[in-house]
Write a protein that holds these residues in place. Structure first.
Motif, PDB file in Angstrom:
ATOM      1  N   UNK A 147       0.828  -1.209   0.000  1.00 24.55           N
ATOM      2  CA  UNK A 147       0.000   0.000   0.000  1.00 24.55           C
ATOM      3  C   UNK A 147       0.860   1.256   0.000  1.00 24.55           C
ATOM      4  N   UNK A 148       1.928   1.265   0.805  1.00 27.95           N
ATOM      5  CA  UNK A 148       2.767   2.458   0.878  1.00 27.95           C
ATOM      6  C   UNK A 148       3.492   2.715  -0.434  1.00 27.95           C
ATOM      7  N   UNK A 149       3.992   1.668  -1.079  1.00 21.51           N
ATOM      8  CA  UNK A 149       4.671   1.846  -2.371  1.00 21.51           C
ATOM      9  C   UNK A 149       3.710   2.424  -3.404  1.00 21.51           C
ATOM     10  N   UNK A 150       2.498   1.881  -3.465  1.00 21.09           N
ATOM     11  CA  UNK A 150       1.525   2.368  -4.449  1.00 21.09           C
ATOM     12  C   UNK A 150       1.164   3.821  -4.165  1.00 21.09           C
ATOM     13  N   UNK A 151       0.858   4.136  -2.901  1.00 22.26           N
ATOM     14  CA  UNK A 151       0.432   5.498  -2.563  1.00 22.26           C
ATOM     15  C   UNK A 151       1.555   6.507  -2.777  1.00 22.26           C
ATOM     16  N   UNK A 152       2.732   6.208  -2.266  1.00 24.98           N
ATOM     17  CA  UNK A 152       3.846   7.153  -2.396  1.00 24.98           C
ATOM     18  C   UNK A 152       4.218   7.356  -3.861  1.00 24.98           C
ATOM     19  N   UNK A 153       4.276   6.273  -4.625  1.00 28.14           N
ATOM     20  CA  UNK A 153       4.611   6.394  -6.048  1.00 28.14           C
ATOM     21  C   UNK A 153       3.579   7.230  -6.772  1.00 28.14           C
ATOM     22  N   UNK A 154       2.297   6.989  -6.486  1.00 24.63           N
ATOM     23  CA  UNK A 154       1.245   7.752  -7.148  1.00 24.63           C
ATOM     24  C   UNK A 154       1.348   9.242  -6.880  1.00 24.63           C
TER      25      UNK A 154
END
Length: 416
Positions: free
Chosen positions: A361-368
């Motif tokens: 979740x953190x990778x997806x959110x931060x990348x977005x």
């Protein structure tokens, strides 16, 4: 699974607070403060259909409830309200004793599901995950970057997580938009929640059949390689992974962008560095967490909690956001920033969100967020911040829309 003995179901306590209404969307901090002032850290509430429950908004009380899985169990078969729950109850997809999945089992049966799901998530390559997130983020931005304006929730925050999850779980990009609609309808608990839940399960059934026919390097195939589960169990666990991965992540993106676009403390980062993206994301987990209330726990015997008399079989709702505002851990209205990760946004204890899922979740959110700010550095709100509205759910807190404007720029796809 334990079944409650036939008895007259308890009714709501005097002064119970309806778990509905606009204040959960417009001013939840004040609402939780008033609840604590009137009832203390454990608040009697009423769910749709006049169903009573307890909302735990005290930080220490919530830590106790989530840490003591013997007294406050996940065995919803104990619920003393089952005789009053109709088949079309809108919150039934969130609380269903007939679902043998990782979220609705206890003890050895729960651990059996954990032993299948967690290794399947742990095997996700973080570099491949970020590559998928960057690629999909760029493609979504390409669709509106030349227009100079966009609506970031429907066109970006709600699509990015489900599309990235699709890549790692195993369903095709084409399933993303309709799955997004159905998962959000399910979570909002409206009249279409039951039909939406049925659609999501049908989609996971199609995924299961596809991966049986042609396994791949994905979560669904790795789960299928773990024997001893029924098709229903595979489908329910895939549903849980997808919904729990998509919903809070999309609202984490939207709430973080809202904070960065409306708070002067983060304004400098919008025209340059990324140093405050992580700070904004962490502050959101404390002050504006995507999952406000989580169902739930059930008392295995009569007990006292926060000055309230809780009966055996009573439901306790986890008031994550309410506990974050507990004046016993921080001053009222004082933002919690920096590296403090002692929040409940991923729950706590044995049933805490698995660490691999948190990392995904953190990778997806931060990348977005980072890709969006890199691509559109002068992005700004198109409407006054006070006109922004929230999703109609006391359980989840996300934006219904986030209209922005920016200098039009060329799509990356056209330059490749």
């Amino acid at each position: 699974m334990t079944t409650a003995k036939p008895q007259q179901a308890p009714t709501a306590a005097p002064g119970a607070v309806p778990l509905s209404g606009p204040r959960f969307h417009t001013d939840p901090a004040r609402l939780y403060r008033e609840m604590r002032q009137e009832h203390g850290p454990v608040v009697p509430v009423v769910l749709p259909g006049d169903i009573p429950a307890w909302l735990v908004v005290g930080y220490r009380e919530l830590h106790h409830v989530t840490g003591d899985t013997t007294l406050f169990t996940r065995d919803m078969g104990l619920w003393n309200q089952w005789p009053n729950i109709p088949d079309d109850w809108p919150l039934l997809p969130m609380v269903n004793r007939r679902q043998p999945s990782i979220y609705y089992t206890v003890g050895a049966e729960h651990q059996r599901h954990v032993d299948m799901v967690v290794p399947a998530l742990e095997a996700v390559d973080p570099f491949e995950l970020r590559r998928h997130a960057e690629e999909i983020a760029d493609a979504l931005i390409d669709a509106f970057c030349g227009q100079g304006e966009a609506e970031l929730i429907t066109g970006y925050a709600k699509l990015l997580p489900i599309l990235v999850l699709g890549r790692i779980i195993g369903f095709p990009d084409s399933e993303g938009p309709e799955l997004t609609r159905a998962i959000n309808a399910l979570a909002d608990g409206g009249e279409d929640a039951i039909a939406a839940h049925r659609y999501v399960q049908d989609a996971m059934s199609r995924l299961l059949a596809a991966k049986r026919a042609a396994p791949g390097a994905d979560v669904a195939s790795r789960m299928l390689a773990c024997p001893g589960f029924t098709d229903e169990e595979y489908i329910l666990d895939l549903t849980a992974i997808t919904a729990a991965g998509h919903l809070p992540t999309s609202d984490w993106i939207g709430n973080s962008l809202r904070l960065m676009l409306t708070d002067d403390r983060f304004a400098a980062s919008l025209s340059g560095g990324r140093h405050s993206v992580g700070e904004a994301m962490n502050e959101v987990l404390w002050e504006d967490t995507p999952t406000q209330i989580l169902a739930g726990r059930w008392a295995s015997r009569d007990t006292s909690l926060g000055g309230q008399r809780v009966q055996a079989g009573d439901m306790l709702l986890l008031g994550l956001q309410g506990a974050h505002g507990d004046p016993g851990i921080q001053g009222e209205g004082q933002a919690t920033t920096g590296g403090n990760n002692a929040h409940f946004s991923f729950s706590h204890g044995e049933f805490r969100c698995p660490f691999p899922a948190q990392e995904i979740a953190e990778v997806i959110a931060r990348t977005g967020i980072e890709v969006l700010l890199d691509r559109l550095p002068d992005i700004d709100l198109a409407d006054p911040s006070q006109t922004l509205t929230r999703r109609p759910s006391p359980f989840l807190r996300g934006m219904t829309a986030l209209p922005v404007r920016f200098t039009p720029t060329s799509a990356l796809g056209s330059a490749r």
